[in-house]
Scaffold this motif. Sequence first.
Motif, PDB file in Angstrom:
ATOM      1  N   TYR A 244       0.795  -1.216   0.021  1.00  0.00           N
ATOM      2  CA  TYR A 244       0.063   0.106  -0.167  1.00  0.00           C
ATOM      3  C   TYR A 244       0.850   1.367   0.011  1.00  0.00           C
ATOM      4  N   PHE A 245       0.278   2.425  -0.465  1.00  0.00           N
ATOM      5  CA  PHE A 245       1.200   3.659  -0.316  1.00  0.00           C
ATOM      6  C   PHE A 245       0.574   4.468   0.725  1.00  0.00           C
ATOM      7  N   THR A 246       1.479   5.391   1.284  1.00  0.00           N
ATOM      8  CA  THR A 246       1.295   5.996   2.592  1.00  0.00           C
ATOM      9  C   THR A 246       2.051   7.359   2.227  1.00  0.00           C
ATOM     10  N   TYR A 247       1.844   8.271   3.208  1.00  0.00           N
ATOM     11  CA  TYR A 247       2.454   9.683   2.954  1.00  0.00           C
ATOM     12  C   TYR A 247       3.350   9.956   4.173  1.00  0.00           C
ATOM     13  N   GLU A 248       4.325  10.403   3.830  1.00  0.00           N
ATOM     14  CA  GLU A 248       5.323  11.077   4.816  1.00  0.00           C
ATOM     15  C   GLU A 248       5.457  12.480   5.143  1.00  0.00           C
ATOM     16  N   TYR A 249       5.104  13.143   6.316  1.00  0.00           N
ATOM     17  CA  TYR A 249       4.903  14.568   6.616  1.00  0.00           C
ATOM     18  C   TYR A 249       5.886  15.093   7.391  1.00  0.00           C
ATOM     19  N   GLU A 250       6.542  16.106   7.095  1.00  0.00           N
ATOM     20  CA  GLU A 250       7.758  16.636   7.777  1.00  0.00           C
ATOM     21  C   GLU A 250       7.398  18.064   8.119  1.00  0.00           C
ATOM     22  N   ARG A 251       8.001  18.593   9.375  1.00  0.00           N
ATOM     23  CA  ARG A 251       7.741  19.988   9.495  1.00  0.00           C
ATOM     24  C   ARG A 251       9.087  20.592   9.815  1.00  0.00           C
ATOM     25  N   PHE A 252       9.649  21.648   9.274  1.00  0.00           N
ATOM     26  CA  PHE A 252      10.964  22.315   9.290  1.00  0.00           C
ATOM     27  C   PHE A 252      10.680  23.571  10.095  1.00  0.00           C
ATOM     28  N   PRO A 253      11.289  23.999  11.165  1.00  0.00           N
ATOM     29  CA  PRO A 253      11.032  25.279  11.883  1.00  0.00           C
ATOM     30  C   PRO A 253      12.127  26.287  11.080  1.00  0.00           C
ATOM     31  N   LYS A 254      11.861  27.525  11.174  1.00  0.00           N
ATOM     32  CA  LYS A 254      12.557  28.660  10.328  1.00  0.00           C
ATOM     33  C   LYS A 254      12.359  29.656  11.270  1.00  0.00           C
ATOM     34  N   THR A 255      13.773  30.209  11.481  1.00  0.00           N
ATOM     35  CA  THR A 255      13.785  31.555  12.475  1.00  0.00           C
ATOM     36  C   THR A 255      14.293  32.493  11.804  1.00  0.00           C
ATOM     37  N   PHE A 256      13.818  33.753  11.812  1.00  0.00           N
ATOM     38  CA  PHE A 256      13.850  35.203  11.249  1.00  0.00           C
ATOM     39  C   PHE A 256      14.689  35.931  12.355  1.00  0.00           C
ATOM     40  N   TYR A 257      15.816  36.391  11.886  1.00  0.00           N
ATOM     41  CA  TYR A 257      16.627  37.395  12.633  1.00  0.00           C
ATOM     42  C   TYR A 257      16.777  38.814  12.351  1.00  0.00           C
ATOM     43  N   PHE A 258      16.765  39.755  13.567  1.00  0.00           N
ATOM     44  CA  PHE A 258      17.014  40.983  13.317  1.00  0.00           C
ATOM     45  C   PHE A 258      18.257  41.447  12.524  1.00  0.00           C
ATOM     46  N   PRO A 259      18.422  42.395  11.802  1.00  0.00           N
ATOM     47  CA  PRO A 259      19.836  42.554  11.022  1.00  0.00           C
ATOM     48  C   PRO A 259      20.818  43.057  12.055  1.00  0.00           C
ATOM     49  N   ILE A 260      20.401  44.046  12.909  1.00  0.00           N
ATOM     50  CA  ILE A 260      21.461  44.854  13.669  1.00  0.00           C
ATOM     51  C   ILE A 260      20.834  44.427  15.219  1.00  0.00           C
ATOM     52  N   ILE A 261      21.601  44.005  16.008  1.00  0.00           N
ATOM     53  CA  ILE A 261      21.186  43.744  17.391  1.00  0.00           C
ATOM     54  C   ILE A 261      22.007  44.366  18.308  1.00  0.00           C
ATOM     55  N   ILE A 262      21.442  44.588  19.560  1.00  0.00           N
ATOM     56  CA  ILE A 262      22.380  44.953  20.809  1.00  0.00           C
ATOM     57  C   ILE A 262      22.657  43.496  21.559  1.00  0.00           C
ATOM     58  N   ASP A 263      23.818  43.246  21.399  1.00  0.00           N
ATOM     59  CA  ASP A 263      24.307  41.829  22.051  1.00  0.00           C
ATOM     60  C   ASP A 263      24.086  41.933  23.545  1.00  0.00           C
ATOM     61  N   LYS A 264      24.574  43.098  24.007  1.00  0.00           N
ATOM     62  CA  LYS A 264      24.666  43.329  25.521  1.00  0.00           C
ATOM     63  C   LYS A 264      24.998  44.723  26.110  1.00  0.00           C
ATOM     64  N   ILE A 265      24.491  45.024  27.282  1.00  0.00           N
ATOM     65  CA  ILE A 265      24.905  46.186  27.662  1.00  0.00           C
ATOM     66  C   ILE A 265      25.478  46.086  29.245  1.00  0.00           C
ATOM     67  N   GLU A 266      26.541  46.592  29.349  1.00  0.00           N
ATOM     68  CA  GLU A 266      27.149  46.286  30.700  1.00  0.00           C
ATOM     69  C   GLU A 266      27.735  47.634  31.269  1.00  0.00           C
ATOM     70  N   LEU A 267      27.859  47.458  32.725  1.00  0.00           N
ATOM     71  CA  LEU A 267      28.084  48.653  33.388  1.00  0.00           C
ATOM     72  C   LEU A 267      29.616  48.676  33.371  1.00  0.00           C
ATOM     73  N   TYR A 268      30.290  49.770  33.095  1.00  0.00           N
ATOM     74  CA  TYR A 268      31.619  49.723  32.668  1.00  0.00           C
ATOM     75  C   TYR A 268      32.154  51.045  33.671  1.00  0.00           C
ATOM     76  N   ASN A 269      32.425  50.742  35.002  1.00  0.00           N
ATOM     77  CA  ASN A 269      32.899  51.635  36.042  1.00  0.00           C
ATOM     78  C   ASN A 269      34.468  51.460  36.182  1.00  0.00           C
ATOM     79  N   LYS A 270      35.261  51.609  35.289  1.00  0.00           N
ATOM     80  CA  LYS A 270      36.570  51.206  35.341  1.00  0.00           C
ATOM     81  C   LYS A 270      37.404  52.797  34.984  1.00  0.00           C
ATOM     82  N   VAL A 271      38.507  52.888  35.809  1.00  0.00           N
ATOM     83  CA  VAL A 271      39.398  54.147  35.505  1.00  0.00           C
ATOM     84  C   VAL A 271      40.415  53.523  34.712  1.00  0.00           C
TER      85      VAL A 271
END
Length: 843
Positions: A244-271
């Motif tokens: 007999y014949f059957t069907y195979e079904y697959e899903r593929f996740p896809k993520t869309f990314y921002f072109p420019i991102i702020i990777d992190k913000i850190e407190l920089y209290n150094k002399v």
Amino acid sequence: MKHLKNLLILIFLLLLSMVSANVVIYKIWSPYDPPSKPIYHIDLNEQTLYLGIVNRDEYAHEVTVRVEANGKTWEYGPIYLKPNTHVEHVVEVKVPISKDGPQDVKISLLEDGKVIASKTVKVSLYFPVDVSNVTCYGYPVKDGEVCYSPWFTVTLKSNPVAQTDYQGKVWIVVKSGNKVIYNGINDSKEVYIPLDGEVNVDFRIPNLELDQDSFKIETYVKIMNITHSVEGYEKTTIKREEDYFTYEYERFPKTFYFPIIIDKIELYNKVDENTTKYIKEFYRNVDDEDFLNKLDDRYYWETLKIPRQYVKGEKVISFIKVYLKNRLDRKLSAKLVINYSDKEIEKVIDLKKFEEKSILLPLTVNPGNLKIVAIAWPIKEEAYKHKKIANFNINPEKVSPIIIKEIIPPKDKFLNDDGILVGKKYNITLILYNMYNKKLKGTVESITNVPESIVNISKKINFTIKPYETKKVMIPIICNKEFNGDIKFKISTDKGVKDIWGAVHINAYLPVKVSQVYYQPPGTVKINKIDGGALYIKEPIAGKENKVYVVLNNPLSRDINCKVWVEVIDREGKVRAKTNVKSVKIPKLGEKEVEFNIFFNEGFTGYTIVHVVPEGTNVDIIFSRGLVKLCRIPDTIEIGRYSNVDVLGKEVNSRIYLVTQVYSPITIESLNYSNGSVTAVLKNEHFPTNLTFECGIENSNKVIVTLAPKEVKKVEIPVDHVEKKLRFYVKLDKFLLINGKPEPLVIFRDLEINISKDIENNSISKNESNLTQLEKKENNQTQIEIIENNSSQEVSQSLNVQNSNSENLKNINSNNSNSGILGFLYGVVSGVVSTIFSIFRGG
């Protein structure tokens, strides 16, 4: 007989059929799945399952097939099943599915309305159209795309399940995690998908501003009232398995990314080399020589802490680093916006392809919580704004704006070694410098680890210091006992965020000690108003003659003669009672107990002060039986509580640490004269039950009053004849049992009336004559000045205390020099009113 046997067999078979039926759903399959699959797939056009039903009974059945799914029901029948066939009867049934995804389907066989067999299976719909791709035509990455444009193309493809062309509706949903950012159902588009064909549909999403650097696209396709959705894309293929014949079904996740991102913000209290120029500019008006010198030397940079705060309410400089990342394969100019504390900073940053860059930003902020909201996006396309929120606690290094340049201890010129004489006034000199650019007001607070009866020092001295000014602050000090220890100083300013501390070592000694003070009421006193009770009074009693005992110790190897007297002041700082002055001789290395008679007009809560003036000295040893906290008095001189201590100032156990409670069940809260009447406010302060008593004006009118516990009542008594002095009294008849004898308790207060022409204007002043008032000198001399100037004879004449019976104390006429001691006492109490008041209320 034979017919009867057949009839019984027939009845048995009929009864057996009523009890149970051996009819089973032998197997279930779909056009795409063989029996015993965990999920059976059906087609959108023909939602069909097949059943194999077997009748194993020796009699026939007529059954109805019922299919239930999603609250809907489909029935087929009746179906005739031959007896004992053991051959399956195949039935095709419709499955009423109206939504996408796996779901439970219940299949039942009914006979005469009763369920005789049932099975529940999982059924899923093969959708005839695949979302074969979703793209923003951006830069491809492993699990998706980096987007630049807000336009997306959805590709719909007819898959092998399809049996015809389809007309449907399609839309997209933008999701960040589980949160829907944009639901495009209102922007849906009609679409026609031909058999074995595909179609592209374009959508524009609104501009996004997210605190996540990516998002998902979920595509919805609605055909024949069945809505199918997929996050990412999907693929359906046909597959042959055995026969007999059957069907195979697959899903593929896809993520869309921002072109420019702020990777992190850190407190920089150094002399370092990047921050020193900003720090110098910010603190240019602060003459913090040590800090500024270290800023110029790289060797000290690691030891310095920023931000630094000198005064309250002033902002500080702090630094943050923002890390940007360009995910695209081309050069971009990014706009960075920083929002904090109602301020906004905008920067344009050029980023090469795939470049990561950090930006250092100096911020002028208030100490405490700092919330940073940063947003970055390509200047030419605002579709994708990446937001980063960071919270920091700005905890600056707290620095006093005042520094101590020098502390100069006192030294007596008649002593060979460093030190001071007991009883003599000296000054400790503090040299302060204001390195801030604002005028400051401050206080120098003196702190010792011994009771103030040992060291009398100005507890608080106020000063004002101009910007960049050097100022001398003089702190008066007198040691009234032997002392060898440190005195600490805390310098505080009204705007400074930090106090500074200094210390000086002091040596002094004292020839006499007061070791104990206690009261004795007139005999064994019991309250007569409590039936069956045994409430005894050990405190001094108002309206009766009491005794107070003072125990003196002589630590020297010679006899000491001294003058001794006792004063009792109330919480308002007024002297309520004073004993006569006694001359006492204390044997060498010995002890002397001195007995005094003392009378109180009325009850109150206060404390006892003992004066001891050794002969041949100008030292007034002052002992307070009840002061609990440090207090501030005129000329910054302070009186302290009594405690036994050794010559090094180390505290040892003491039995005396009490306030003085003069007992009276009724207190006179206030007393005033106006327009021919005396108004008294009375309170049942201490007695647990109702009290009925007599009160009135001596040689005039009287009334009977009843007060409940803690009740306050105003009583007005007319005066028949206005005299210069009126005496108000309260009499509780047979209130006390003294040595077993019932006696009344009588308290009183005098009012002196100024009878003059001002009476016509109803201006009558109150003067509570029985509370001896404090006379202040024009030069406001305090106890320190008395120690320097008075003599034994002057000390012995302090107050004029009147008594109401033949055993009243003798009058002691005060002279000008002694008023300094009283002024001292008045100031003491005025400084501790709030503290003592809370203790009395608590009692």
